[in-house]
Design a protein around this motif. Sequence first.
Motif, PDB file in Angstrom:
ATOM      1  N   LYS A 148       0.827  -1.207   0.000  1.00  0.00           N
ATOM      2  CA  LYS A 148       0.000   0.000   0.000  1.00  0.00           C
ATOM      3  C   LYS A 148       0.858   1.253   0.000  1.00  0.00           C
ATOM      4  CE  LYS A 148      -4.169  -1.760   2.179  1.00  0.00           C
ATOM      5  NZ  LYS A 148      -4.970  -1.802   3.405  1.00  0.00           N
ATOM      6  N   LEU A 149       1.869   1.207   0.824  1.00  0.00           N
ATOM      7  CA  LEU A 149       2.758   2.375   0.888  1.00  0.00           C
ATOM      8  C   LEU A 149       3.404   2.607  -0.468  1.00  0.00           C
ATOM      9  CD1 LEU A 149       4.044   4.527   2.765  1.00  0.00           C
ATOM     10  CD2 LEU A 149       5.924   2.933   3.129  1.00  0.00           C
ATOM     11  N   LYS A 150       3.755   1.510  -1.099  1.00  0.00           N
ATOM     12  CA  LYS A 150       4.427   1.614  -2.392  1.00  0.00           C
ATOM     13  C   LYS A 150       3.503   2.230  -3.447  1.00  0.00           C
ATOM     14  CE  LYS A 150       6.774  -1.314  -5.610  1.00  0.00           C
ATOM     15  NZ  LYS A 150       6.465  -2.595  -6.210  1.00  0.00           N
ATOM     16  N   GLN A 151       2.225   1.943  -3.291  1.00  0.00           N
ATOM     17  CA  GLN A 151       1.282   2.471  -4.274  1.00  0.00           C
ATOM     18  C   GLN A 151       0.988   3.946  -4.084  1.00  0.00           C
ATOM     19  OE1 GLN A 151      -2.272   0.077  -4.623  1.00  0.00           O
ATOM     20  NE2 GLN A 151      -1.070  -1.789  -4.650  1.00  0.00           N
ATOM     21  N   LEU A 152       1.318   4.465  -2.939  1.00  0.00           N
ATOM     22  CA  LEU A 152       1.007   5.883  -2.688  1.00  0.00           C
ATOM     23  C   LEU A 152       1.867   6.804  -3.548  1.00  0.00           C
ATOM     24  CD1 LEU A 152       0.586   5.916   1.188  1.00  0.00           C
ATOM     25  CD2 LEU A 152      -1.170   6.409  -0.494  1.00  0.00           C
TER      26      LEU A 152
ATOM     27  N   ALA B   3       3.952   5.827  -6.408  1.00  0.00           N
ATOM     28  CA  ALA B   3       3.941   4.642  -7.254  1.00  0.00           C
ATOM     29  C   ALA B   3       4.572   4.938  -8.599  1.00  0.00           C
ATOM     30  CB  ALA B   3       2.505   4.179  -7.446  1.00  0.00           C
ATOM     31  N   LEU B  12      12.286   0.980  -1.234  1.00  0.00           N
ATOM     32  CA  LEU B  12      11.380   1.538  -0.239  1.00  0.00           C
ATOM     33  C   LEU B  12      11.846   1.168   1.169  1.00  0.00           C
ATOM     34  CD1 LEU B  12       8.777   3.095   0.245  1.00  0.00           C
ATOM     35  CD2 LEU B  12       7.511   0.976  -0.006  1.00  0.00           C
TER      36      LEU B  12
END
Lengths: 152, 698
Positions: A148-152, B3, B12
């Motif tokens: 989810k964090l990556k998608q932000l 993203a 990340l």
Amino acid sequence: MIDIENAYKKYAKDIYKYVFLNVGGNKDIADDLSSEVFVQAVRSKNTFDINKGNIRMWLIGISRNLLKKFYSTNKATIDLEKVEHSLISGNDPETNADLIFMLNKLEKHEAELIILKYIQGFSIEEISKIMKISVSNTKVKLHRCMQKLKQL
Amino acid sequence: MHAETKTTMKDLEKALQNIDIKPDNEWYSSTLERIINESSKKQNNLFINLLLMTKVRLAFIAIFGITVFAVIGIVLGISLLNRKSGEIQFVALSDQEKRELFQNIVANNAQGVLNSQNKVPSTAAANAASSYLATESDSSIAADPAISRIGLVPFEVSDKILVSEYTNESGPVTCTYSGYSDSRLNDIYSNTTSTSASYQDAEGNYYNKYENTYQGTLIAANYSKGTNSSNESYDYRGGQFAVYSKYEYEPLQLDASAPELREMTVSGEGVDGSAGSPSDMNIDDYIDMYFGTSVNVLGKVSENGKDYYVIESENYNYCTDTWVTQSVTATPNFWEGEGYPESQTTTVDSNNRTVLRQWIDASNYQVHKSEDYLQTVAPENLISRMTYTNFEVEPTAENINEYFTFDLVTDVRDIGIYQSNVDTTPIEYNPEGDANRTFSLFAQNNVALVSSSNPDLKLNYVYYTDDRPSEVSTLIYIPEYYKERDFFPSGEIGDVLFEAENTISDSYKIMAVQSDATPKANFTLSTVNGELNAEDNMYASFSIYETAVDDMAIVNSTIYTPTVSRSISDMTLDFGGESVAAKVYNYETNNTIYYSVDPSISVRDVAIPEPGADVCESEDGCIVSGHIVVFERNNSKYAFTLNKGVTYTVPFDLELFNSYQFSFAEPSSAGFESLKNDYVDYLNTFKDAAVTEPAVLE
């Protein structure tokens, strides 16, 4: 019995960081709550049991309880725009501030998982103990939170 | 970490690990003041209470106190007179004294001795795993000197060659060694004799030797030499050949003017991709690395007229723990409500640990003896005991040559030079170049993107993989030569070691997230318009797979949590006039978080949920809906979800889908180019905002 002064010397920064990130980078709140963590630690140092986790985990446990109390009485009072940049360091403070902003967008328990694992450096096993969830559940939730964090 | 910046999960993680927060000095001083005040408050209260007592009570307490002290004094006197050799006497050491003690231990023991305190068997797989575990559990360092460990430490070390010979004898507890149940392995690892030698010269070059024999058979040997820019090593496991390798990294910068506290700066990573090389390490880091963060000084003990410090640390239970023993080769069938095997949760037991107790010679800080126990220190819990004979040798050229030259009669296979593959050069943010590269991969593979006629829904993430390494291979570095039977001794011992290496290797794969469905491409259209509001934005997330990938594998790798209800329906979807036959997978999962609060961490004035209470942190409750839509088109399988925000999943909504008026954007079509141009514009908004751009695609 543990020596809270020593624990403070060793973990003050860790605890401050944990609280700071869990209150959305608000310095005033972080100052008060993280300081209170150590005061509470002095009051309840008899409850520390090495068999249930190390001192850092115990202090994080106290922090979590204080944060829960704080959120139960201060719903939605965190101003996400009020991230205190002056305290953010590391190799790239600007990116760090950006990441903290992103963490604020996650659910509190999701951000907490990520903070415990990647910023505080706890093991999956320790996180499962801190959050009282199974190891496998911790792994799964952590993976989803990171996605989810990556998608932000 | 937007993203659209195409950040890898590793990037990340690294970025998160880099976050550092420093409270200001005012906070430090005011907090310390509060701690001191709070501590003294308790003492004051006691004093005040004493003053408030009646004379009778005071007299009673005084008499009682005197009696108690007298009894304690007599008992203490008798116990001191009858003090037995071997009894641990508590000694109060300040933090600084403890620090110096640990520092002296590191400085006065051969590297192999320090490494031997980590009892994980010295196998390639175990080393890879233990180095992973070291990062996971913050415990001790990997056992194998062959894996690059910089010998340079930020304080003075012995100027002699340190040599140690030690024997390992087994205790009542039999280890299963992470899934390898053959008791012969326990017998081998628990009954070895080892020799270790190390030396660091004035220039910082570091020499290390380690040999391990079982019943006269050499089962492991490592010789290594480290300089400020490389580490050469010979790895031998008693077979028909040894392996030579060299690892090169950015030269260390040493400040020779302050040898007692030399600052080190190292760039690059270990050969296994883990944090193998220290970076900006200080003395405390070294202490943590060798002894773990849980290490404590119990006291001093006298044995046969010599004094020893006794130190104790807790470690990961390598011996009987089972959580790494299962090789999960497929994702559980989450769709059918299946979760991970229950046995993986066994480490929740708070007693699942080993306790290492070490006796350190107080006169020279060398390890004299160590005992490893399962869970708690008790005779019946003894796993193994090591006893050490230490001596020092003058570092003449002849002695250095004798101790550190690999001269075993065997073939040597040179497997070449590893170089740090971590490019630390800042990568220039190039939205147009990135977009061109990604879109051309879609074009080359004839995969259509999806666009929307709804102007609010824009492409803000797109990625195509053509060279993604497997997660397992990046996580665990296991040299190929360990898979060769001839690398191990002939006969039964070699059979056991060879089989153990490969069995353990497999078992550790559980640490990597295994998935039967890896998409070849991903893209997301969302209503995000510079404002990242997780509550209101709509996201259409597409993943593209090969057609051979099973729907269930896609579903299971997406939902990641056992479902509590599920349904599948066939649906015809309209993509700009093109009808597509799709399967819609709707499901519900239970996202309950259990807060069974530990009473030991109770804090005054804090409301604590009842132990075992189920707490749903989501305002929508514990049961969460979700969906995945799967269809095939032009030799690709598309899977997509439509979600509100990134934290809320919802059942599939056909009306919502139709409102977005999706259509396919074929490579080379005008729509495809338009998507690319919009995407570049979108990325440029971040460039203008001077957002630091991590690189690398995933």
